[in-house]
Design an enzyme around this catalytic site. Structure first.
Site, PDB file in Angstrom:
ATOM      1  N   TRP A 158       1.084  -1.199  -0.191  1.00 26.16           N
ATOM      2  CA  TRP A 158      -0.431  -0.206  -0.092  1.00 26.16           C
ATOM      3  C   TRP A 158       1.274   0.902  -0.177  1.00 26.16           C
ATOM      4  O   TRP A 158       1.330   1.756   1.148  1.00 26.16           O
ATOM      5  CB  TRP A 158      -0.735  -0.475   0.766  1.00 26.16           C
ATOM      6  CG  TRP A 158      -1.346   0.964   1.527  1.00 26.16           C
ATOM      7  CD1 TRP A 158      -1.797   2.511   0.872  1.00 26.16           C
ATOM      8  CD2 TRP A 158      -2.966   1.376   2.288  1.00 26.16           C
ATOM      9  NE1 TRP A 158      -2.927   3.177   0.849  1.00 26.16           N
ATOM     10  CE2 TRP A 158      -3.601   2.217   2.281  1.00 26.16           C
ATOM     11  CE3 TRP A 158      -3.340   0.832   3.203  1.00 26.16           C
ATOM     12  CZ2 TRP A 158      -4.323   2.784   3.481  1.00 26.16           C
ATOM     13  CZ3 TRP A 158      -4.276   1.137   4.160  1.00 26.16           C
ATOM     14  CH2 TRP A 158      -4.758   2.634   3.948  1.00 26.16           C
ATOM     15  N   GLU A 159       0.933   1.914  -1.247  1.00 26.35           N
ATOM     16  CA  GLU A 159       1.770   3.160  -1.744  1.00 26.35           C
ATOM     17  C   GLU A 159       0.505   4.366  -0.938  1.00 26.35           C
ATOM     18  O   GLU A 159       0.746   5.052  -1.827  1.00 26.35           O
ATOM     19  CB  GLU A 159       2.466   3.528  -2.742  1.00 26.35           C
ATOM     20  CG  GLU A 159       3.755   1.309  -2.240  1.00 26.35           C
ATOM     21  CD  GLU A 159       4.780   1.811  -3.320  1.00 26.35           C
ATOM     22  OE1 GLU A 159       4.810   2.959  -4.216  1.00 26.35           O
ATOM     23  OE2 GLU A 159       4.870   0.666  -3.280  1.00 26.35           O
ATOM     24  N   PHE A 160       0.287   4.842  -0.397  1.00 23.75           N
ATOM     25  CA  PHE A 160       0.855   5.196   1.060  1.00 23.75           C
ATOM     26  C   PHE A 160      -0.182   5.399   1.481  1.00 23.75           C
ATOM     27  O   PHE A 160      -0.834   5.954   1.231  1.00 23.75           O
ATOM     28  CB  PHE A 160       2.116   5.867   1.287  1.00 23.75           C
ATOM     29  CG  PHE A 160       3.693   5.577   0.594  1.00 23.75           C
ATOM     30  CD1 PHE A 160       4.234   4.249   1.791  1.00 23.75           C
ATOM     31  CD2 PHE A 160       4.123   5.731  -0.190  1.00 23.75           C
ATOM     32  CE1 PHE A 160       5.399   3.464   0.908  1.00 23.75           C
ATOM     33  CE2 PHE A 160       5.391   5.307  -0.575  1.00 23.75           C
ATOM     34  CZ  PHE A 160       5.498   4.519  -0.337  1.00 23.75           C
TER      35      PHE A 160
END
Length: 390
Positions: A158-160
């Protein structure tokens, strides 16, 4: 400046003094100036991993598994409406080829699929993680896909997370995911699927967005098999000066692997749950003045390669073809090269060896590469594996 930042700068200032007396390209050992980290080695094999982007023209069957223990299939994405994991027609063909291409290799490696990546819309994760129902839909679909195709684990990239609430929801997601994996293993009488997560290089996000926020270290410690700080992309095309892509040390800032790994340990994540990221690519700039070519030199745009990036194998070929000047920087433990107005920051055999030794001596769980197809004849992968002790 935080107390930790001051403490981290002290050994680095010592290194700068030492550098005056270093007349060759030999590195100063990190252990000579890292007193805050205990030197101890792990009793287990550890993780030597790499991501395999599914879009590349590089079959998984070509991976030399002597140098790896885990390979990630990258990436799958959740559907933005249902939050179930989307397995496209492309993936339905590609995943079996990936699994079968690695299943009969010797030695065998574990396979995981990674969800998200830099190209994923982060708000989809944020919305999914807001409530228990949508988290459950997402979690159950990931387990179903893993079991259907025969993966050994699942990775979240998961960015971000954008704010403190996202981080709190991420903690809930980790916990519920782990509990679901335990239940799945018990019901089907199979080994529990691995659960890992790729994260920002430091435990606290200070530079992305307006709101400082910290990862849920306690949930990571309790529920993940390991977490993978992405210790690269420290500098790039967004800067108007040259900088190091993956500096082990930076005496001028906290943007370094030394600081990042230290922040994770200080936050309460045990070293044996940290898998340190390493890049198999470099960053490039166009110099404003070809006669000013050190780290921090003014730049006017991206250099050779693909939008300011260049795979390791292409860096080596570029340097040889253009007779570029290659410099090993003892402070950052990295390389850069320049010719004309082209400037490239990257890692080569010596710097990778020192970085893996750093991870090993700090009792980290291991390291991972982005990405497996970017090496040149397994040069870096082999050196890293040897430095780890295999």
């Amino acid at each position: 400046m935080t107390t930790m930042a001051v403490q981290n700068l002290v050994p680095l200032l010592v290194l700068i003094i030492l550098r005056v007396f270093v007349k060759s390209s030999e590195s100063v050992s990190p252990d000579n100036f890292s007193p805050t980290f205990p030197r101890r080695f792990l009793p287990y094999q550890g993780v030597r991993a790499a991501y395999w982007p599914s879009s590349i023209d590089f079959p998984a069957s070509s991976i030399d598994t002597r140098y790896f223990t885990h390979i990630y299939y990258a990436f799958l994405h959740p559907e933005p409406d249902t939050y179930k994991l989307s397995v496209t027609e492309f993936d339905q063909t590609n995943i079996p080829e990936f699994i079968n291409g690695l299943r009969y290799k010797h030695p065998q490696v574990k396979t995981l699929f990674s969800i998200g990546g830099g190209g994923n819309e982060p708000t989809v994760f944020a919305t999914m993680a807001k409530n228990q129902r949508t988290r459950g839909v997402f979690i159950n679909s990931t387990i179903q896909v893993a079991r259907q195709y025969g993966f050994d684990g699942i990775d979240l990239d998961w960015e971000f997370p954008a704010n403190k609430q996202d981080m709190a929801n991420l903690a809930l997601l980790y916990r519920e995911w782990y509990e679901a994996l335990v239940l799945d293993a018990r019901i089907h009488r199979k080994p529990r699927l691995l659960l890992t997560s790729a994260v920002y290089y430091a435990s606290r996000m200070l530079f992305l967005g307006d709101e400082p926020r910290s990862y849920p270290a306690e949930a990571i410690r309790k529920y993940l098999d390991w977490v993978s700080p992405m210790c690269f992309d420290y500098h790039g095309s967004w800067d108007n000066f040259t900088g190091v892509n993956a500096a082990l040390y930076d005496p001028k800032s906290n943007i370094s692997t030394y600081y990042g790994i230290g922040s994770w340990i200080q936050a309460g994540v045990p070293p044996e749950k940290l898998v340190m990221g390493l890049p198999l690519y470099g960053r490039t700039w166009e110099l404003r003045d070809p006669n000013v070519h050190g780290i921090g030199a003014p730049a006017v745009g991206v250099g050779p390669g693909n939008e300011g990036t260049m795979n390791y194998k292409d860096v080596i070929e570029f340097n040889q073809k253009n007779n570029a000047k290659v410099v090993y920087d003892v402070v950052s433990v990295s390389y850069y090269s320049y010719v004309g107005d082209s400037w490239i920051t990257y890692d080569d055999v010596w710097s990778i060896q020192k970085k893996v030794q750093f991870a090993r001596s700090r009792a980290l769980r291991g390291y991972f590469f982005w990405a497996v197809d970017k090496d040149k004849d397994w040069t870096i992968s082999r050196q890293a594996s040897n430095a780890w002790g295999h």
